[in-house]
Each structure stands twice: as structure tokens, then as C-alpha cells.
Design a protein around this motif. Sequence first.
Motif, PDB file in Angstrom:
ATOM      1  N   ALA A   7      34.532  29.226  51.686  1.00 24.80           N
ATOM      2  CA  ALA A   7      35.989  29.034  51.756  1.00 24.80           C
ATOM      3  C   ALA A   7      36.382  27.740  51.039  1.00 24.80           C
ATOM      4  CB  ALA A   7      36.458  29.013  53.211  1.00 24.80           C
ATOM      5  N   ALA A   8      35.576  26.682  51.200  1.00 28.41           N
ATOM      6  CA  ALA A   8      35.848  25.428  50.486  1.00 28.41           C
ATOM      7  C   ALA A   8      35.721  25.636  48.978  1.00 28.41           C
ATOM      8  CB  ALA A   8      34.889  24.331  50.957  1.00 28.41           C
ATOM      9  N   GLU A  11      38.870  27.342  47.824  1.00 29.54           N
ATOM     10  CA  GLU A  11      39.957  26.355  47.776  1.00 29.54           C
ATOM     11  C   GLU A  11      39.826  25.468  46.533  1.00 29.54           C
ATOM     12  OE1 GLU A  11      39.632  24.426  51.568  1.00 29.54           O
ATOM     13  OE2 GLU A  11      40.630  26.080  52.609  1.00 29.54           O
ATOM     14  N   ALA A  14      41.023  27.430  43.584  1.00 30.32           N
ATOM     15  CA  ALA A  14      42.490  27.495  43.577  1.00 30.32           C
ATOM     16  C   ALA A  14      43.097  26.187  43.063  1.00 30.32           C
ATOM     17  CB  ALA A  14      43.006  27.809  44.981  1.00 30.32           C
ATOM     18  N   ARG A  15      42.487  25.043  43.410  1.00 27.91           N
ATOM     19  CA  ARG A  15      42.976  23.755  42.906  1.00 27.91           C
ATOM     20  C   ARG A  15      42.745  23.626  41.402  1.00 27.91           C
ATOM     21  NH1 ARG A  15      40.392  21.727  47.355  1.00 27.91           N
ATOM     22  NH2 ARG A  15      38.633  20.966  46.136  1.00 27.91           N
ATOM     23  N   THR A  23      41.993  32.647  47.081  1.00 27.26           N
ATOM     24  CA  THR A  23      42.512  32.375  48.417  1.00 27.26           C
ATOM     25  C   THR A  23      41.583  33.007  49.446  1.00 27.26           C
ATOM     26  OG1 THR A  23      44.507  32.450  49.797  1.00 27.26           O
ATOM     27  CG2 THR A  23      44.016  34.424  48.500  1.00 27.26           C
ATOM     28  N   TRP A  24      41.827  32.723  50.707  1.00 28.52           N
ATOM     29  CA  TRP A  24      41.029  33.340  51.760  1.00 28.52           C
ATOM     30  C   TRP A  24      41.845  33.401  53.044  1.00 28.52           C
ATOM     31  CZ3 TRP A  24      39.446  30.726  56.244  1.00 28.52           C
ATOM     32  CH2 TRP A  24      39.642  29.339  56.242  1.00 28.52           C
ATOM     33  N   ASP A  35      37.830  35.313  45.234  1.00 24.78           N
ATOM     34  CA  ASP A  35      37.534  34.334  44.188  1.00 24.78           C
ATOM     35  C   ASP A  35      37.731  34.960  42.814  1.00 24.78           C
ATOM     36  OD1 ASP A  35      36.502  31.813  43.157  1.00 24.78           O
ATOM     37  OD2 ASP A  35      34.692  32.926  42.648  1.00 24.78           O
ATOM     38  N   SER A 159      33.923  21.179  45.457  1.00 22.25           N
ATOM     39  CA  SER A 159      34.276  21.753  46.757  1.00 22.25           C
ATOM     40  C   SER A 159      34.183  20.707  47.852  1.00 22.25           C
ATOM     41  CB  SER A 159      33.336  22.910  47.109  1.00 22.25           C
ATOM     42  OG  SER A 159      33.456  23.957  46.195  1.00 22.25           O
ATOM     43  N   ASP A 160      35.157  20.714  48.762  1.00 21.27           N
ATOM     44  CA  ASP A 160      35.126  19.802  49.899  1.00 21.27           C
ATOM     45  C   ASP A 160      33.871  20.049  50.725  1.00 21.27           C
ATOM     46  OD1 ASP A 160      37.540  18.679  49.189  1.00 21.27           O
ATOM     47  OD2 ASP A 160      38.724  19.909  50.573  1.00 21.27           O
TER      48      ASP A 160
END
Length: 189
Positions: A7-8, A11, A14-15, A23-24, A35, A159-160
Motif C-alpha cells: 500500500a505504501a 501511495e 500515486a505521488r 490507489t488502494w 498499481d 515508499s514510506d
Amino acid sequence: CEAKTNAAFVEARARLRPESGATWIECAGAYALFDGVGSPLTQTFGLGLLSTPTDTDLDTIERFFEDRGAAIFHEVSPMAPAETLELLVARGYRPVELTSVMFRPIRIAESPASNGRVRARITSIDEVDLWSNTAAEGWREFGELSSFMRDIGRVSITSDGMTAFLAEIDGRPIGTGAVAIHDRVAILS
């Protein structure tokens, strides 16, 4: 851990590329990730592990993928309750593989002695291209997979929660790795 890490990643995609539509959503304890059409991350993760999905839950998940023009894939653990598998079969799904994750508690060991030539270090964010190109190089004999891995690498490293590592010999990059930790569980790549 895999669902949160992926999920990270979505995200980060997407950034970096808002036009991708990455999105998720979370539904019935599962993560449904988009993705891009054809991406191996465009699927569900953890379906049936935290709660047994209902027909309504699957309607929501299926609509999420259909609205984006993506095929519907569910990664289901063999540990999921039989009711989850029965529901999927009743809706026309067929298993294509069983994914089991083996684990082992680890303890932190002393650092091995260095010969001075080989070094592993955390990669800085300004080394995105170096890290992703080094990672992709490991896949070059597989043709187009190398470009795919380069793209995945560029997103992964931003990714975070992801910490990326670079291995070097005499200052020359020779390998990559990464780790993400969620709730004291690590996923290594």
C-alpha cells in the motif's frame, strides 16, 4: 506486513505519477491495490485472514478493480478459513497458486568482520537512479523484466517505511536490498 508495504508502494506511485491512478482500499481486512493494469501489485492481499469476506465485500472489491479496467486477482493464504475459499469458488474464482510465508524469529548478531573491499550501506533518497539501475541489472538476462524492475525500484525506494540498502565492492555498486517493518514483522527484498 506485505499488504502495508505494498500500500505504501502504491501511495508512492500515486505521488510520483498521479496520472497512473494508483490507489488502494481496505475492505473486510483485505487490501485491494491498484498499481496499474497488469501490475503484479494490482490484486488483493490478506483476503480472509482478518475476517471472512461477505458477498457484499467481494462486490466492493470487484467494483474497485472493474472501475479501473483491471483483472481481479486475490492473493489468499492457505491459512484463510474454508468459508473464504468456498465464497471465492462459488463466485467462479479458481486458485492458481498457494502462497505460504515461512518465518523465523531472528536475533541481532554482531557485524561480521569486514575485508575493507565490500560494504553495505543505507541508500540516500538522492541515489534513486543508482539503486534502481543496480537492482535492474540483476534481471538483465530476462529482457523486458529489467526495465520493469528499474521502474519498480524507483518507486520502492521512495515508499514510506522502506529502507533501501546498496552493496558495494571497492566503491562499485554490486547489489541492492530493502526492508520494511510493520508491527515487528519485516519484509525483505
